[in-house]
Design a protein around this motif. Structure first.
Motif, PDB file in Angstrom:
ATOM      1  N   VAL A 174     -12.408  46.027  48.750  1.00 42.44           N
ATOM      2  CA  VAL A 174     -11.765  46.686  49.959  1.00 42.44           C
ATOM      3  C   VAL A 174     -12.825  47.149  50.811  1.00 42.44           C
ATOM      4  CG1 VAL A 174     -10.736  48.775  50.693  1.00 42.44           C
ATOM      5  CG2 VAL A 174      -9.891  47.891  48.686  1.00 42.44           C
ATOM      6  N   THR A 175     -12.527  47.063  52.059  1.00 38.77           N
ATOM      7  CA  THR A 175     -13.464  47.291  53.252  1.00 38.77           C
ATOM      8  C   THR A 175     -12.866  48.164  54.089  1.00 38.77           C
ATOM      9  OG1 THR A 175     -14.530  45.248  53.465  1.00 38.77           O
ATOM     10  CG2 THR A 175     -14.900  46.463  55.166  1.00 38.77           C
ATOM     11  N   TYR A 176     -13.438  49.669  54.195  1.00 37.77           N
ATOM     12  CA  TYR A 176     -12.734  50.634  54.972  1.00 37.77           C
ATOM     13  C   TYR A 176     -13.392  50.829  56.357  1.00 37.77           C
ATOM     14  CZ  TYR A 176     -10.597  51.771  50.468  1.00 37.77           C
ATOM     15  OH  TYR A 176      -9.814  51.659  49.218  1.00 37.77           O
ATOM     16  N   ASN A 177     -12.901  50.058  57.282  1.00 38.01           N
ATOM     17  CA  ASN A 177     -13.287  50.265  58.604  1.00 38.01           C
ATOM     18  C   ASN A 177     -12.550  51.493  59.390  1.00 38.01           C
ATOM     19  OD1 ASN A 177     -14.225  49.929  61.262  1.00 38.01           O
ATOM     20  ND2 ASN A 177     -14.602  48.032  61.169  1.00 38.01           N
ATOM     21  N   TYR A 178     -13.113  52.493  59.164  1.00 36.58           N
ATOM     22  CA  TYR A 178     -12.222  53.652  59.861  1.00 36.58           C
ATOM     23  C   TYR A 178     -12.295  53.772  61.420  1.00 36.58           C
ATOM     24  CZ  TYR A 178     -12.448  55.343  54.906  1.00 36.58           C
ATOM     25  OH  TYR A 178     -12.356  55.380  53.399  1.00 36.58           O
ATOM     26  N   ALA A 179     -13.508  53.515  61.634  1.00 38.32           N
ATOM     27  CA  ALA A 179     -13.471  53.214  63.281  1.00 38.32           C
ATOM     28  C   ALA A 179     -12.760  52.596  64.079  1.00 38.32           C
ATOM     29  CB  ALA A 179     -14.955  53.148  63.520  1.00 38.32           C
ATOM     30  N   SER A 180     -12.604  51.197  63.222  1.00 39.05           N
ATOM     31  CA  SER A 180     -11.549  50.183  63.951  1.00 39.05           C
ATOM     32  C   SER A 180     -10.245  50.610  63.601  1.00 39.05           C
ATOM     33  CB  SER A 180     -11.933  49.027  63.089  1.00 39.05           C
ATOM     34  OG  SER A 180     -10.928  48.121  63.588  1.00 39.05           O
TER      35      SER A 180
END
Length: 390
Positions: free
Chosen positions: A45-51
């Motif tokens: 899992v990659t958590y790209n919160y900004a995107s």
């Protein structure tokens, strides 16, 4: 307890006609939702919160903005009711977006909303409910801190004057919930007033504001906070001096926020210890969380409760004076909530948030519910940028 998730224009009509409005403290359910099963996240899992924050901000604007661009409508299926208190929290997420991106589009939308609230509220900012005015005043103070636009500060000052008028000695102190129930004191009104008065003191240096904030805080702590740090809803609703021991996430958040703001104003570490006590309960109390995830409190007013809990717990994590062990613990709690919401509680491609962050959304999603989801992901983006979470 009854909801006040009403058309504010109707409230204005009733006020001018009879100045009688019968309702009580915010309660957590209106629009029913039938959640669909949770999404299983991929193994890696990659958590790209900004995107994701960018995407949620765009979805929220496109789904909920009114036709005249003055305010955000009640739900995702086109109910156009203007509800006052969620607009303050829209202002907060727009501020979150600006602080994260420095994109001037957010400041344009912030100012348009501030103007639109006045238009939709009958040409003035004050309304019937003191907690409503507190939410907007504090969001406006933040808007002023971000932009230096005195328009925000002027709104905050107008509302602060109104809120000060709700302080009386009934039930020993505190701030009344609404104009027609000056005897009923609660955490939403009082907590907001503490934060606002402390911020006014920090800005202007008027000792009377600090005294006001400290006196309200002492009353709140002695009257509506248990020895274990559990924050209760209100007192004297039925003019019997009884405490309503209903427990909601947003009341915990407000008390944490009040303690943090008074620490900022005074540097008194006792306020941090109060915040820690309530935060420790918030992340472990089965009335507030389940398996480390903040519980669903329904839609309507309740849909917005988690937003407030998350916002002020995030402020506590970022407080330099907080000890490392508690910072790590609270950051981990927020990270788990953000990760769960990221893959389980946000619909795709709709980018709408569920009231239950462990389940996919279904049916109509209230603005309040969406705001809690956006707040959580924006908070995660902020915490990740500050290296508090991964």
């Amino acid at each position: 307890m009854k909801t006040k998730y009403l058309d504010n224009r109707l409230v204005m009509i009733v006020l001018f006609a009879a100045f009688v409005l019968s309702s009580c403290s915010k309660s957590p359910a209106t629009t029913p939702v039938t959640p669909v099963p949770p999404v299983t996240p991929p193994a890696t899992v990659t958590y790209n919160y900004a995107s994701l924050s960018d995407s949620l901000q765009a979805s929220t604007y496109n789904t909920y903005i009114s036709v005249d661009r003055n305010y955000y409508i009640q739900n995702s299926t086109g109910t156009t009711t203007f509800n006052y208190w969620p607009q303050a929290h829209v202002l907060n997420i727009l501020e979150d977006g600006y602080l994260r991106t420095q994109n001037a589009l957010y400041t344009l939308r912030m100012k348009a909303l501030l103007t639109g609230i006045k238009i939709e509220n009958g040409g003035a900012y004050p309304n019937e409910f003191y907690d409503d005015m507190g939410w907007l005043a504090n969001a406006s103070m933040r808007g002023y801190a971000i932009t230096s636009d005195t328009g925000y500060l002027n709104v905050a000052k107008i509302l602060y004057t109104e809120i000060q008028g709700a302080s009386n000695t009934i039930a020993g102190g505190g701030i009344a919930w609404q104009r027609t129930q000056l005897y009923y004191k609660n955490t939403p009104s009082t907590g907001n007033a503490i934060i606002l008065a402390a911020k006014m003191y920090e800005l202007q240096g008027n000792a009377a504001d600090l005294t006001f904030a400290k006196n309200l805080y002492s009353w709140e702590k002695s009257t509506l906070v248990s020895p274990a740090g559990v924050v209760y809803d209100g007192i004297n609703q039925n003019q019997d001096l009884q405490v309503s021991k209903a427990v909601y996430t947003y009341n915990q958040g407000l008390f944490i926020g009040a303690a943090v703001e008074l620490y900022n104003a005074t540097q008194d570490p006792a306020y941090i210890q109060d915040a820690i006590l309530t935060a420790n309960n918030e992340i472990a109390d089965p009335d507030l969380e389940s398996n480390g995830i903040l519980k669903s409190e329904g839609q309507g007013d309740g849909g917005l409760f988690k937003s407030i809990a998350v916002r002020y717990l995030t402020d506590l994590v970022e407080l330099t004076a907080l000890d490392a062990a508690n910072r790590t613990k609270y950051a981990a709690f927020l990270q788990k909530n953000a990760q769960t919401l990221y893959y389980k509680g946000i619909g795709r491609p709709s980018l709408l948030a569920s009231p239950d962050w462990t389940l996919q959304p279904s049916g109509s999603i209230d603005l309040t519910t969406q705001l809690s989801g956006v707040t959580m992901i924006e908070a995660a983006a902020r915490l990740k940028a500050g290296s508090f979470i991964q």
